[in-house]
Motif scaffolding. Structure first.
Motif, PDB file in Angstrom:
ATOM      1  N   ALA A 162      47.552  40.398  47.101  1.00 53.20           N
ATOM      2  CA  ALA A 162      46.664  40.496  45.697  1.00 53.20           C
ATOM      3  C   ALA A 162      46.112  38.965  45.292  1.00 53.20           C
ATOM      4  O   ALA A 162      45.015  39.054  44.856  1.00 53.20           O
ATOM      5  CB  ALA A 162      47.759  40.890  44.692  1.00 53.20           C
ATOM      6  N   ARG A 163      46.708  38.149  45.466  1.00 53.44           N
ATOM      7  CA  ARG A 163      46.289  36.831  45.205  1.00 53.44           C
ATOM      8  C   ARG A 163      45.092  36.523  46.126  1.00 53.44           C
ATOM      9  O   ARG A 163      43.999  36.113  45.580  1.00 53.44           O
ATOM     10  CB  ARG A 163      47.617  35.615  45.380  1.00 53.44           C
ATOM     11  CG  ARG A 163      47.171  34.321  44.799  1.00 53.44           C
ATOM     12  CD  ARG A 163      48.228  33.509  44.860  1.00 53.44           C
ATOM     13  NE  ARG A 163      49.219  33.550  43.648  1.00 53.44           N
ATOM     14  CZ  ARG A 163      49.816  32.774  43.142  1.00 53.44           C
ATOM     15  NH1 ARG A 163      50.265  31.524  43.828  1.00 53.44           N
ATOM     16  NH2 ARG A 163      50.800  33.153  42.246  1.00 53.44           N
ATOM     17  N   VAL A 164      45.240  36.655  47.513  1.00 55.91           N
ATOM     18  CA  VAL A 164      44.354  36.332  48.305  1.00 55.91           C
ATOM     19  C   VAL A 164      42.965  37.141  47.908  1.00 55.91           C
ATOM     20  O   VAL A 164      41.949  36.398  48.101  1.00 55.91           O
ATOM     21  CB  VAL A 164      44.841  36.326  49.628  1.00 55.91           C
ATOM     22  CG1 VAL A 164      43.698  36.326  50.712  1.00 55.91           C
ATOM     23  CG2 VAL A 164      45.560  35.240  50.158  1.00 55.91           C
ATOM     24  N   SER A 165      43.134  38.407  47.819  1.00 57.24           N
ATOM     25  CA  SER A 165      41.931  39.204  47.479  1.00 57.24           C
ATOM     26  C   SER A 165      41.222  39.164  46.227  1.00 57.24           C
ATOM     27  O   SER A 165      40.007  38.942  46.068  1.00 57.24           O
ATOM     28  CB  SER A 165      42.410  40.616  48.109  1.00 57.24           C
ATOM     29  OG  SER A 165      43.396  41.048  47.143  1.00 57.24           O
ATOM     30  N   ARG A 166      42.254  38.627  45.221  1.00 56.73           N
ATOM     31  CA  ARG A 166      41.691  38.283  44.010  1.00 56.73           C
ATOM     32  C   ARG A 166      40.868  37.129  43.873  1.00 56.73           C
ATOM     33  O   ARG A 166      39.646  37.099  43.540  1.00 56.73           O
ATOM     34  CB  ARG A 166      42.790  38.244  42.936  1.00 56.73           C
ATOM     35  CG  ARG A 166      42.176  37.702  41.770  1.00 56.73           C
ATOM     36  CD  ARG A 166      43.334  37.795  40.515  1.00 56.73           C
ATOM     37  NE  ARG A 166      42.760  37.063  39.291  1.00 56.73           N
ATOM     38  CZ  ARG A 166      42.613  35.705  38.973  1.00 56.73           C
ATOM     39  NH1 ARG A 166      42.918  35.090  39.692  1.00 56.73           N
ATOM     40  NH2 ARG A 166      42.087  35.463  37.824  1.00 56.73           N
ATOM     41  N   GLY A 167      41.389  36.128  44.614  1.00 58.11           N
ATOM     42  CA  GLY A 167      40.582  34.758  44.641  1.00 58.11           C
ATOM     43  C   GLY A 167      39.311  34.801  45.306  1.00 58.11           C
ATOM     44  O   GLY A 167      38.161  34.536  44.745  1.00 58.11           O
ATOM     45  N   ALA A 168      39.222  35.626  46.482  1.00 55.24           N
ATOM     46  CA  ALA A 168      38.064  35.824  47.220  1.00 55.24           C
ATOM     47  C   ALA A 168      37.115  36.796  46.594  1.00 55.24           C
ATOM     48  O   ALA A 168      36.021  36.635  46.525  1.00 55.24           O
ATOM     49  CB  ALA A 168      38.259  36.360  48.543  1.00 55.24           C
ATOM     50  N   ALA A 169      37.558  37.579  46.057  1.00 58.98           N
ATOM     51  CA  ALA A 169      36.873  38.847  45.204  1.00 58.98           C
ATOM     52  C   ALA A 169      35.972  38.080  43.966  1.00 58.98           C
ATOM     53  O   ALA A 169      35.024  38.337  43.785  1.00 58.98           O
ATOM     54  CB  ALA A 169      37.689  39.929  44.859  1.00 58.98           C
TER      55      ALA A 169
END
Lengths: 273, 494, 315, 535
Positions: A147-154
């Motif tokens: 969740a964190r990784v994809s949120r940051g990149a998104a």
């Protein structure tokens, strides 16, 4: 060629494990369900390339089938993490700073605050040891990672002009997330997935080691280590072999993850030129 | 320079390691065991670990177990039994003091027994006291206990750790600061690590050779091995990993004591769950099992095969292993007769000890050879109690019944193997009313036969009790008639 | 700065409240009864009921939650079901092992990782860097419990330099205590050091590609001087993050290592409590660990601000 | 003997040759401008002079500085020269300073390093240097961190670091590119005065010929790693020889052929009294929330067929306004209507009439999609979007219209150059034939020659398609050439509005005047340089 060294070594190691695991469905040297007490604790020899364990089972066969367990548990745990974490991260990114984002991210932080190993042990100990609960326990802690990784990149993608262009084209946030954001996260998710996968294998080994992973007679590397523990002093191969299997697999996956990151990240690729 | 510094540091470390072990000799001892007591009140928990530390060292009962399992005088120096066998008059030793200096008298005995049998008692073995109708103080050293009916094992019951004599003055803090009458006083408990005892100089009996003793708790078998090898501990009672024993036997620094226990290790069978309710099926299982393979595989050869629920070292033991010889062909035939030519599926729920976990794997493999598919699940004790013992939600299980003389459990149809045989129940009722030794012996033998021929459970082996000790330690109990580490007779050989 | 700290403190409290609810809920729905566990197989139902009443297990869940949290606010975690002694005391006693062990391991890990990371970053691409990074890859891949087994075999059983486990206590002097924590600390620290050196290296390399490093080089600073004076502090943010994560991992994740070395630490306490269904101990220790993690994160957040002035005023 | 003599310098990065036979010399007190488009090797020359090339670079040739060859010096010797004899100012003031050190520390460091000053003495000197570059402690205290400074102030700090030890040679690599015009003028003036004062030599690297014209004594034009022409400034402007130089100058002064079109007052877009504010972070938790106005009571309209320009420096509210018109961000007050219909929360039928072309040609496209899919993304707004052959044909035709080939539609975006990408962006904006197109700094990121081509394309399409557009830019010259009417915006407000020509020639508002004065101007072009874009 030199820049792909990690990728090549890593993929090679991972492939060996994958092939051993897949091949074990078709053929293994000895039936591991058949115990043979009189043959127990043989050191590696021509009949048993990696020797036998305390029940007289062929260790090579155990390692092959154990690879299956390790890979399956780690893969499913990563699947849970990605399957739930990525949509949550994407959703949070669409509502940056809003209530939904706050809720998702605070929940993430909360899960991160729990000592993962203790909770995994708690879950498996309370709800029964077994591969399924191990998968869930490991999977839960993969959710906030993804969740964190994809949120940051998104979030950084949402700032990109091509996303604005898509919004100008009237596309909904959901549609943009699926059509534009997600495809641009694949590299990142592959790399993160590989890392979590190797961590999953270590976690499974740890849980099995304390007896909370896959249950007998299903072989598992961690449990082989646990079984071997008291016998290391007179049969060190019992611990060395599954230990090496874990190390090589994790090493292979990590190298592959690093290699993939370097190979897939255009920024790094450029700087290398 | 750096190198030499490192060397000095390493030497220093090595020196202190040697020094700390060599100091240990002469008057104190470090005894390791696997399980730590949850608290220190033997009268309100089932944990055998409490007795392992405190029984006869700190706490004493009216009677006590000798190292060979015989019942001998404890705090009661003698007793009279009325003709009907319902009145026991105990004559207490005079001048016995608790560790806090208060005297031990008949009032304390009455207090202890009444507390154990009271309504809100939390005694794990409350059944031991169920026959008592009255405890009366005759004078300060005489107590009269009245039973509702004669009970042949009453003196035996009073020797249990759960029946030790405690004082009302110190009962409040007993769980953390046990005060008894034994040869050692409780000193200190570092939870998770060790309990320290010191010699009781006011002990009524002969003074022990040791001045102090430390009980260390090492649950991990590897750590246990390492600790003994490194001589961090002097004695390890109930060494958890039989596979390591040959190494100790081969090492002149150590002695290995292999003793008997009261632990009948059985393949517990749910006699109410189809198809296990069929005696043919149970018989088939019995013949499918290869006991010797289990003893070799799970216990590395330590353990005595048994064919019934009875300790082999007991004089009344009957060897019935012949009833269940390893014969897979016969097992298959029996299964076919019972209507399961292709076998069946059942559960095998295993508690944590390694005899169960390893034995379980072996048994599952042996059962698979005759077509029975036993699905293994490993449980923690709490889950095992919940699911198997109380919930009776199981097909098969493996557990060692360590209570002495516990064949009576087969007379309890609600007990977790749910064996309901009126003939056996009548036999047990008669037995408890019988005090004649020869008759009791006959009855016990008959009981052993009944359960063996009914194949109530799979009878595997009598658990061996293995102790590893420094070669210079003497006076340790070899056998284990109850869970105890009696240090009163232990001393160092010089 | 003050506002930043206040905001972080507020979210800390909120997280703790939520955590207490989650922990209580998870542990309470677990099957298994502490009273039955304690009384064993021969216990009679009325005995078990009596013990449940004595333990307060017959009260409603909500009441017990309030009692538990209320007690914690006063620094009283309650009484253990199985040990029947004050949990606060039990935790305090074990803290004297877990905390020094975590700090010891963290210190080792940091002391190893800093020079290694600096060395690798400053010789990026050179054989030394490749070799060091290869070793750290291996370090990450080794399960720490397996490494612990090896350490025991070599240093305790073969060489007999260290005792195989157990904790001698601090009463006999600092040296004895530190000595008995050395092998466990090494077993814990090496994989962590591997991770930290890699993070250190990549953070430094990333920082070294920043524009201000070029400015510094143009000023006439040598590569080494740039690394020390400019890159190091800027690379601290990711490194601090990892150190924070590692501390919490070391506090709680030592559970298996404590098992291997039979150290009576917090991890062993909680593991034991789980198997004995000593639920209130499980709840309290997990809560304490969560508190530790959250507080460490809080401190790390403040450390960020100390390192990076941009965060001092930010949201 | 000259201060610096570069002799046949060749540099290879791996197999790529980035500098080819570069030779030039420089005297004390002289300003040499190195100019050229991106990738021409300007910056690489600067790094070579500093000997700060990437490790894989292979150098051939000599760099004689004060008669000593820098290419043969050891790293240790170079460290002594850098910062004390040769200094450098970099392009990006936002990132050129260490974010975790105070400005005082960063300036003092040079002094401590080379002169062995005590920190205290260094601090005092640093203060006077900062004062000299226009940062008196009364305005900017020495204990400030870089993030607390504006872009112009930061660039002054960078310059202070560079000139702290009065070097003989200062290399300024695009020192003003990231700054607004008004700030740019100040920084250029500062650099010029410093050169004059200390008699140092300066190499000024810039892509902007107008800047060069006012600053340099000599100009070297670079292309593909070579110096194609070099001459004193006046000479070069009056008689340039190399075709590339000519095309560069032509492009810089390029005006498009877009005759003024008077339109009737028939509003297409109407922006009425809109405001938008952002919440500022609170200094302490109980403080009342403060807001910053990004756009404050702005009203204007665009008529059918009108080409409106919007000029303003960074932070003036341009982007907030754009996003509001596109319906991407909400507004707090006022209305925005297109053809009389509100664009806020608008449905597809309103939205399809506005499209946009963004600044960054690299970030404007999803790298995972093919051109055909990228271009027809706005089809999403049409109820019966063409598909299959019809769509294919449309895309092909449009690609040809914007100067690409129809076969380009099966390529991915990374296969195109920046200019080509902007063409694709225009194609995407036009595919559904919107009534209004917003060009948001659409040519700002492009090199001059490419920019000239894109401006021509916009002019051509404006004529062919009868486009109305809002052209947002900070570059007055560009706005002058492609718009009929323009707005000048500052601090969220529109300060002046009128016909582009009128405003730029006779500004009335002080700010507009300042803006126009600050913009560097190209001298009149010599004969033979046409005002048309090179093809």
């Amino acid at each position: 060629m030199r820049q792909y060294r990690s990728l090549i070594i890593g993929t090679f190691l991972s492939l060996i494990v994958l092939i051993a695991a897949t091949f074990s469905f078709v053929w293994i040297p000895y039936d591991i369900m058949q115990l043979s007490i009189p043959d127990k604790l043989q050191t590696p020899n021509w009949d048993h390339f990696l020797g036998t364990d305390h029940f007289g089972r062929d260790i090579l066969s155990m390692i092959m089938v154990g690879a299956r367990t390790s890979l399956a548990v780690a893969l499913l745990a990563v699947g849970i993490g990605m399957g739930i974490g990525v949509p949550l991260g994407l959703a949070a990114a669409t509502r940056r700073g809003a209530f939904l984002d706050e809720v998702i991210m605070r929940t993430n932080d909360l899960i991160f605050a729990f000592p993962s190993l203790v909770i995994a042990i708690l879950i498996t100990a309370l709800f029964g040891a077994g591969a399924m609960n191990a998968i869930i326990a490991i999977g839960i802690f993969n959710i906030p990672v993804f969740a964190r990784v994809s949120r940051g990149a998104a979030l950084s993608l949402w700032q990109k002009e091509f996303i604005l262009a898509a919004r100008v084209s009237g596309k909904s946030k959901l549609r943009i997330s699926v059509e534009h954001i997600l495809p641009n996260l694949t590299n990142l998710l592959i790399v993160q997935g590989t890392i979590q996968f190797s961590l999953g294998i270590l976690a499974e080994a740890g849980l099995s080691y304390v007896g909370l992973g896959a249950q007998p007679p299903t072989p598992s590397w961690g449990r082989m280590l646990a079984d071997a523990q008291t016998m290391v002093s007179f049969a060190p191969h019992l611990a060395l072999i599954p230990g090496s299997a874990i190390i090589l697999t994790v090493l292979g996956l990590n190298l592959m993850g690093d290699g993939l990151r370097d190979a897939l990240d255009p920024k790094l690729r450029k700087s290398r030129q | 320079m750096i190198k030499s510094k490192k060397y000095i540091a390493a030497t220093a470390i090595a020196l202190t390691a040697v020094a700390s072990t060599s100091f240990a000799a002469s008057s104190d001892i470090t005894v390791a065991m696997q399980l730590e007591p949850p608290h220190l009140d033997p009268t309100s928990a089932a944990a055998g670990a409490i007795d392992s530390v405190l029984y006869s060292n700190v706490f004493e009962g009216l009677t006590r177990f000798a190292s060979d399992g015989a019942i001998i005088a404890g705090l009661a120096k003698s007793w009279d039994i009325s003709a009907e066998g319902t009145e026991y008059t105990f004559h207490l030793r005079a001048g016995v003091q608790f560790h806090d200096g208060t005297g031990m008298d008949a009032e304390d005995v009455k207090f202890s027994l009444d507390r154990a049998r009271s309504e809100d008692s939390t005694n794990a073995q409350k059944a031991l006291f169920s026959g008592i109708t009255d405890v009366a103080v005759v004078d300060s050293t005489t107590v009269k206990v009245t039973l509702d009916k004669p009970n042949g094992s009453f003196l035996f019951n009073m020797a249990w750790g759960d029946a030790v004599i405690v004082a009302p003055e110190s009962i409040e803090g007993i769980k953390n600061n046990p005060v008894g009458t034994g040869a050692f006083k409780f000193q200190n408990w570092v939870q998770g690590d060790r309990i320290e005892l010191a010699r009781n100089d006011n002990y009524w009996g002969s003074a022990p050779a040791l001045e102090s003793a430390t009980f260390k708790f090492i649950s991990d078998p590897t750590a246990a091995f390492a600790a003994v090898m490194a001589q961090d501990v002097d004695v390890f009672t109930g060494f958890p990993a039989p596979e390591n024993l040959p190494q100790f036997e081969a090492d002149a620094r150590f002695q290995v004591l292999e003793g008997s226990t009261e632990g009948e290790t059985i393949l517990s069978t749910n006699n109410k769950m189809p198809p296990l309710d069929n005696v043919k099926v149970r018989k088939a299982i019995a013949h499918a099992i290869d006991r010797q393979a289990i003893i070799d595989g799970a216990m590395f050869g330590y353990g005595t095969p048994i064919g019934t629920h009875f300790a082999p070292h007991h004089p009344d033991y009957v060897d019935l292993t012949g009833n269940s010889q390893h014969d897979p062909e016969l097992a298959k035939k029996l299964l076919a007769q019972a209507g399961f030519p292709n076998g069946f599926e059942t559960t095998l729920k295993l508690p944590p000890p390694s005899y169960a976990r390893r034995g379980g794997e072996i048994i599952a493999s042996q059962l698979r050879a005759v077509g029975i598919r036993a699905k293994i699940s490993n449980l923690e004790w709490a889950q095992w109690l919940e699911q198997v013992f109380r919930g009776k939600d199981y097909g098969l299980s493996i557990v060692s019944h360590t209570e002495p003389m516990d064949i009576g459990i087969y007379a309890r149809p609600e007990y977790y193997f749910q064996y309901d045989n009126p003939e056996f129940q009548a036999l047990m009722t008669d037995l408890s009313a019988t005090t004649d030794t020869a008759m009791r012996s006959e009855m016990l033998k008959k009981a052993q036969n009944i359960i063996s021929e009914d194949y109530v459970n799979g009878y595997l082996f009598e658990l061996a009790f293995t102790t590893v000790a420094d070669a210079k330690v003497q006076g340790l109990w070899k056998n284990s008639p109850t869970q105890a580490t009696d240090l009163t007779g232990v001393s160092w050989l010089d | 700065m003050l506002q930043y700290a206040f905001k972080r403190a507020l979210s800390l409290c909120l997280s703790l409240c939520l955590a207490s609810v989650v922990i209580f809920a998870v542990v309470e729905i677990a099957p298994g009864d502490p009273a039955s566990f304690m009384l064993g197989i021969n216990a009679q139902p009325d005995t078990i009921a009596a013990l449940r009443a004595e333990l307060g297990l017959d009260q409603g869940k909500f009441v017990r939650y309030l009692e538990w949290t209320g007690g914690m606010l006063r620094g009283d975690f309650g009484t253990s079901y199985t040990y029947r002694s004050s949990i606060t005391d039990m935790i305090a006693e074990r803290m004297w092992i877990s905390l020094p062990l975590a700090l010891y391991a963290l210190a080792l890990s940091t002391l190893i990782a800093f020079p290694v990371g600096l060395y690798a970053a400053s010789t990026r691409g050179a054989p030394g860097d490749v070799a060091v990074m290869g070793v750290t890859q291996l370090g990450i891949a080794i399960p720490n419990f397996w490494f612990a087994m090896l350490l025991v075999m070599i240093f305790a059983i073969k060489l007999r330099w260290f005792s195989a486990g157990g904790f001698a206590g601090w009463d006999d002097g600092l040296f004895i205590g530190v000595k008995s924590l050395t092998l466990p600390a090494i077993a814990l620290a090496l994989p962590q050091a591997s991770i930290l050196s890699r993070v250190m290296r990549s953070a430094l390399i990333e920082t070294l590609s920043e524009d201000y490093i070029r400015t510094a080089r143009a000023k006439g600073l040598s590569r080494q001087a740039v690394l020390w004076r400019h890159a190091l502090r800027n690379a601290m943010i990711p490194v601090l993050t990892i150190i924070g994560l590692q501390f919490s991992f070391l506090m709680a994740g030592a559970i298996i290592i404590e098992q291997v070395f039979f150290l009576p630490g917090l991890g062993r306490l909680v593991f034991q409590a789980i198997t004995q269904r000593d639920l209130i101990v499980v709840e309290s220790v997990v809560m304490l660990l969560v508190f530790a993690v959250i507080s460490v994160n809080f401190i790390i957040d403040l450390a960020y601000a100390a390192v990076d002035p941009r965060l001092r005023h930010g949201p | 003997m000259s201060l610096l003599y570069v002799d046949q310098l060749n540099i290879k990065l791996g197999p790529v040759s980035v500098l080819k036979d570069v030779s030039f010399s420089l005297q004390q007190g002289e300003i040499l401008a190195l100019t050229g488009e991106s990738g021409s090797g300007k910056s690489m020359t600067a790094l070579a002079l500093m000997q700060l090339l990437p490790d894989i670079a292979k150098t051939d040739g000599r760099i004689l500085f004060q008669r000593e060859d820098l290419t043969t010096k050891t790293e240790k010797e170079l460290c002594k020269i850098r910062g004390s004899d040769i200094s450098m100012v970099f392009q990006e003031p936002m990132t050129a300073l260490n974010p975790v050190k105070t400005i005082s520390a960063q300036v003092s460091e040079t002094l401590i390093l080379h002169k062995g000053e005590t920190p205290r003495a260094a601090r005092e000197k640093a203060q006077s240097i900062l004062h000299k570059v226009g940062l008196p402690p009364s305005v900017v205290p020495m204990g400030r961190f870089p993030h607390e400074l504006s872009g112009g102030q930061r660039q002054r700090v960078v310059i202070a670091i560079a000139v702290a030890l009065t070097p003989s040679l200062l290399i300024a690599d695009e020192p003003t590119t990231a700054l607004d015009v008004t700030t740019q003028a100040q920084i250029l003036a500062l650099l010029k005065s410093l050169v004059k004062e200390t008699n140092m030599a300066m190499i000024l690297i810039t892509h902007d010929l107008a800047v060069v014209a006012n600053m340099a004594d000599n100009i070297a034009i670079m292309q593909h790693g070579k110096i194609v022409e070099m001459a004193p400034t006046q000479t070069l402007f009056s008689q340039m020889h190399h075709p590339y130089t000519k095309s560069l100058f032509a492009a810089s002064g390029h005006t498009v052929n877009l005759p003024y079109k008077a339109v009737n007052a028939d509003n297409l877009l109407k922006v009425t009294h809109i405001s938008r504010q952002y919440r500022l972070p609170r200094k302490h938790p109980f403080e009342a929330t403060k807001y910053a106005r990004a756009v404050s009571d702005v009203s204007f309209s665009i008529d059918h067929g009108e080409r409106l320009g919007l000029v303003g420096e960074s932070g003036c509210g341009k982007s907030t306004l754009t996003r509001a018109i596109l319906g991407l961000d909400p507004i707090e007050k006022g209305t925005i209507t297109l053809n009389g219909r509100d664009v806020q929360n608008a449905k597809a039928d309103v939205r399809r009439d506005i499209q946009v072309v963004f600044q960054d040609p690299y970030g404007s496209f999803n790298p995972r999609h093919k051109v055909s899919r990228l271009v027809c993304e706005p089809y999403h707004l049409l109820p019966n979007a063409p598909s299959g052959r019809v769509a294919d044909d449309k895309i092909s035709r449009l690609l040809e219209d914007v100067g690409l080939s129809s076969t380009d539609k099966d390529k991915y975006i990374h296969e195109f150059s920046g200019g080509q990408r902007q063409r694709i962006a225009i194609a995407r904006a036009l595919i559904i034939r919107p009534k209004l197109v917003i060009f948001d700094e659409a040519v700002s990121a492009l090199d001059v020659t490419v920019r000239a081509q894109i401006l021509d394309l916009i002019a051509k399409l404006a004529a062919e398609y009868g486009l109305s557009y809002l052209f947002i830019s900070h570059d007055l010259a560009v706005v002058r050439s492609v718009t009929d009417r323009c707005l000048v915006m500052r601090d969220g407000q529109i300060v002046e509005t009128g016909r582009t020509k009128d405003i730029l020639d006779n500004p009335t508002h002080d700010y507009t005047k300042k803006l126009i004065n600050a913009a560097p101007k190209l001298p009149a072009l010599p004969k033979g340089i046409t005002a048309h874009a090179p093809s």
